[in-house]
Design a protein around this motif. Structure first.
Motif, short mmCIF file in Angstrom:
data_model
loop_
_atom_site.label_atom_id
_atom_site.label_comp_id
_atom_site.label_asym_id
_atom_site.label_seq_id
_atom_site.Cartn_x
_atom_site.Cartn_y
_atom_site.Cartn_z
N ILE A 39 0.86 -1.20 0.00
CA ILE A 39 0.00 0.00 0.00
C ILE A 39 0.89 1.24 0.00
N ASN A 40 1.94 1.20 0.78
CA ASN A 40 2.90 2.30 0.83
C ASN A 40 3.48 2.57 -0.55
N TYR A 41 3.83 1.49 -1.24
CA TYR A 41 4.44 1.60 -2.56
C TYR A 41 3.43 2.07 -3.60
N MET A 42 2.21 1.48 -3.55
CA MET A 42 1.26 1.74 -4.64
C MET A 42 0.81 3.20 -4.65
N LEU A 43 0.85 3.83 -3.48
CA LEU A 43 0.36 5.20 -3.42
C LEU A 43 1.41 6.22 -3.86
N GLY A 44 2.67 5.83 -3.80
CA GLY A 44 3.69 6.81 -4.14
C GLY A 44 4.72 6.33 -5.14
N GLY A 45 4.65 5.08 -5.52
CA GLY A 45 5.64 4.54 -6.45
C GLY A 45 6.94 4.21 -5.72
N ALA A 46 7.92 3.71 -6.48
CA ALA A 46 9.16 3.24 -5.88
C ALA A 46 9.95 4.38 -5.25
N TYR A 47 9.87 5.59 -5.84
CA TYR A 47 10.72 6.68 -5.34
C TYR A 47 10.03 7.52 -4.27
N ARG A 48 8.69 7.47 -4.28
CA ARG A 48 7.99 8.32 -3.32
C ARG A 48 6.99 7.50 -2.50
N GLY A 49 7.37 6.29 -2.14
CA GLY A 49 6.50 5.43 -1.35
C GLY A 49 5.99 6.19 -0.13
N SER A 50 4.68 6.23 0.07
CA SER A 50 4.16 7.09 1.13
C SER A 50 2.68 6.81 1.37
N PHE A 51 2.24 7.13 2.57
CA PHE A 51 0.81 7.06 2.86
C PHE A 51 0.15 8.43 2.64
N ARG A 52 0.94 9.41 2.19
CA ARG A 52 0.40 10.77 2.05
C ARG A 52 -0.88 10.81 1.20
N PRO A 53 -0.86 10.17 0.02
CA PRO A 53 -2.08 10.27 -0.80
C PRO A 53 -3.31 9.68 -0.09
N LEU A 54 -3.14 8.61 0.70
CA LEU A 54 -4.28 8.03 1.40
C LEU A 54 -4.78 8.99 2.47
N ASN A 55 -3.83 9.53 3.26
CA ASN A 55 -4.24 10.51 4.28
C ASN A 55 -4.94 11.70 3.64
N ASP A 56 -4.39 12.19 2.51
CA ASP A 56 -5.00 13.34 1.83
C ASP A 56 -6.42 13.01 1.38
N ALA A 57 -6.59 11.80 0.83
CA ALA A 57 -7.92 11.41 0.33
C ALA A 57 -8.92 11.34 1.48
N ILE A 58 -8.47 10.90 2.65
CA ILE A 58 -9.38 10.86 3.80
C ILE A 58 -9.64 12.28 4.30
N MET A 59 -8.58 13.09 4.33
CA MET A 59 -8.74 14.46 4.84
C MET A 59 -9.68 15.27 3.96
N SER A 60 -9.58 15.09 2.66
CA SER A 60 -10.43 15.87 1.76
C SER A 60 -11.86 15.35 1.77
N GLY A 61 -12.06 14.12 2.22
CA GLY A 61 -13.40 13.55 2.22
C GLY A 61 -13.68 12.73 0.97
N ARG A 62 -12.66 12.60 0.13
CA ARG A 62 -12.84 11.76 -1.05
C ARG A 62 -13.05 10.32 -0.56
#
Ligand code: NFS
Length: 671
Positions: A412-435
């Protein structure tokens, strides 16, 4: 009173199961489904009102104010019963972890033929968390130290078990304040048995505090270590294509169903089934080869790593034998029905027990030993092949679904940011925005007291419509897989607009299969990383997330539920509560029930509730998610704001001022 007629469709939502139940009825064979409908559960024991801890009883406390022969009150009895169940669940998971640790030790010392360290990156990552030196050392040297450390967690007498440091810091502090950090895994299980012996701990809250400590020895101890070692030895899961349901059995091959929990056996059977010598042996018997298929959590272990098909979940174990096409059902530990042997006698199926801990009268015992695993796995498969000639008439339901399992925390970490930017940031952002409105973990068993798979899949579908991202494990994940919810494109039109955008953009199914039941610790790790990523509070209890076990039945489920509550989650179980008492007869029987909900929420921010009504289960999940969103100051969930992903939305955003863009994307007011 005349008994209510039960129709086959009331037993299971799964068409393959329905076909097999019709066959069972035609053959006059009973199954767990029919036995459950013929035998009503005991409502005294079921509600936790029976004490059989000593020879003065069993005492049944059915009258208001009644106490046992020793004077024990209903609250003490219910708390004791619950602590014992949680201790048994924690023992089962943790003992599985112990065996994995022994295997890791054997691999590190070249004493486990056929096993390898497959995921060196995970080994190094885990070892470094515990300050085990990794630089300049071979994987085996590191693995040897990690195995020693993990084995030591079981017999440790004082201090804190090591994996606790992987929880958010605030949570660890809370646990320390309440004295619930496990000192050693075995110590907590033994103490649970001691405290619940006649004449020991009699304060319900004090007893339940120890239930928390024992469950943490499972979730942040034995289970977490089991997951780590499975990943190190067999590979950390990443998405693969698999199939699920009885239609994976094959008419022209030797079918071997692997059922149970420990991947050490099943992984070796996978290797042996592809061995030229075994394939040749199968050909000589007139079969095209050996077809392996899993049941229960063993199914999940080999499905998410090698894409080996799953024949089904807990209630499919008897149904697979009813096809008449199973040469051998190979079992190890946990969730294995004794009924298999009697049923197998009516067909040609050989039930083969393999664990030194589990024998079943009438089954063939071929004991598994990790030091000599490949040879034993071949012996088991040859016994199955020898049985192919005895196969009679078969009826394999032509029902199966494809699925994509394998969503480990690392992936999950990898899929959200790819090999160079592995991160949970996009998931947190999607929850924060309400998406994404929030996250639900739907886990646990089948229970023949409710229609098989129906609760799992109904809850899953309803939450997806509400933009709730769903993660699943265990038999719940197989339920969703069988009904087609674990494929990327399947059913996205029935998913909320915001969640759909995320799934389409990242290329994931809306339900993420995270593994077996011991892998519920992956969910703990995901929640911890969400917290560490920032923006959704500083502890797990602040994350808009809920855990559900709609069809639970095992003591392991109670242990899981409790460690999730202690970690800060709201956990909802379906069906009857084991501590409900009989409120209309016993006035104070709601105390334990109230304590594990309101009492635990006050301390841990998480609570355990049993909700038989499915719509109420869903409503309370959504209410909790929305309450947590509001507490974090996040925008209210507004489904109409999303659902127009892609270029059109980008063009619209381009023409906006920065402040308007923020307002549109995050719901932050321009002022
Ligand atoms: Ni979990 Fe896995 Fe299934 Fe329930 Fe049994 S297999 S450990 S206990 S029945 S989900």
């Amino acid at each position: 009173m005349a008994k209510k007629e039960i129709r086959i469709e009331d037993y299971s939502a799964d068409p393959a199961a329905q076909q097999m139940l019709i066959r069972a009825e035609e053959l006059g064979i009973g199954t767990a489904f029919t036995r459950a409908s013929e035998m009503s559960p005991c409502n005294i024991g079921g509600a936790g009102m029976c004490c059989k801890q000593c020879g003065m009883g069993p005492c049944r406390l059915t009258k208001e104010g009644a106490v046992g022969v020793c004077g024990a009150t209903i609250d003490t009895i219910q708390a004791r019963n619950l602590v014992r169940a949680i201790a048994a669940g924690a023992a089962a998971h943790s003992d599985h972890g112990r065996d994995m640790a022994f295997t890791l030790k054997a691999v590190a010392n070249d004493d486990a033929d056929g096993y390898y360290i497959r995921d060196v990156a995970k080994l190094r990552m885990v070892a470094s968390k515990f300050n085990i030196a990794i630089e300049g050392r071979s994987p085996k040297e590191i693995a040897n130290d990690l195995a020693d450390l993990y084995i030591a967690q079981y017999g440790q007498q004082r201090g804190e078990i090591a994996p606790i440091i992987r929880a958010p810091e605030k949570r660890q502090k809370l646990w320390r304040e309440h004295g619930v950090i496990p000192r050693g895994i075995d110590r907590e299980v033994v103490e649970a048995l001691h405290r619940t012996h006649i004449g020991d701990d009699q304060d319900p809250a004090h007893l339940l505090n120890h239930a928390v400590r024992t469950s943490l020895a499972d979730g942040w101890g034995g289970s977490m270590m089991a997951t780590d070692i499975s990943d190190i030895l067999f590979g950390t899961p990443a998405p693969v294509l698999g199939q699920a349901n009885l239609g994976v059995l094959k008419d022209d091959m030797v079918n071997v169903v692997v059922h149970g929990h420990e991947p050490t056996l099943s992984q070796m059977l996978v290797a042996a089934s592809q061995d030229p010598e075994v394939i040749e042996y199968a050909h000589a018997a007139g079969a095209k080869g050996v077809n392996l298929a899993g049941i229960c959590c063993t199914a999940n272990e080999i499905l998410m790593r090698q894409g080996i098909p799953a024949a089904g979940n807990f209630l499919h174990q008897e149904l697979s034998i009813l096809t008449g096409a199973v040469e051998a059902m190979v079992v190890d530990v946990q969730c294995i029905m004794q009924a298999l042997v009697m049923l197998a006698e009516k067909f040609h199926t050989k039930v083969i027990t393999t664990s030194p801990k589990v024998k079943i009268k009438g089954a063939t015992h071929i004991e598994f030993d990790e030091h000599n695993a490949l040879a034993i796995a071949k012996q088991i498969l040859k016994a199955a092949i020898d049985n192919y000639a005895n196969r009679g008439k078969t009826q394999i339901p032509q029902v199966k679904e494809s699925l994509v399992p394998g969503f480990s925390h690392e992936y999950i970490n990898y899929m959200l940011g790819g090999a160079y930017r592995g991160s949970f940031r996009p998931l947190n952002d999607a929850i924060m925005s309400g998406r994404i409105r929030g996250v639900a973990a739907i886990v646990g068993c089948n229970n023949p007291r409710s229609k098989q798979d129906w609760l799992h899949t109904y809850v899953t579908r309803e939450l997806l419509k509400q933009d709730v991202l769903v993660v699943e494990t265990g038999c719940g994940a197989i339920a969703s897989a069988k009904l087609g919810l674990l494929l990327g494109e399947a059913g996205l039109d029935q998913v909320g607009p915001g969640l759909r955008e995320v799934c389409e953009t990242v290329g994931i199914p809306p339900v993420l299969h995270m593994g077996s039941c011991v892998d519920n610790t992956r969910i703990l790790t995901v929640l911890t990383q969400i917290v560490e990523e920032g923006g959704l509070g500083d502890d797990i209890d602040q994350v808009p997330a809920v855990g559900l076990a709609p069809e639970w039945m095992s003591e392991k489920a109670l242990a899981i539920g409790t460690y999730c509550v202690a970690s800060g989650a709201y956990v909802i179980f379906g069906g009857a509560s084991p501590v409900s008492g009989m409120p209309d007869k016993v006035s104070d029987s709601a105390d334990v029930l109230r304590y594990i909900s309101e009492g635990w929420e006050e301390i841990y921010g998480g609570k355990l509730e049993f909700i038989p009504d499915v719509d109420e289960m869903i409503q309370r999940t959504l209410d909790h998610i929305d309450k947590k969103r509001a507490a974090l100051g996040l925008p209210e969930w507004q489904p109409e704001r999303y659902g127009r992903s892609g270029d059109a939305r980008m063009l619209e955003l381009e023409s906006m001022s920065l402040a308007d863009k923020r307002a549109a994307l995050y719901g932050v007011s321009p002022n």
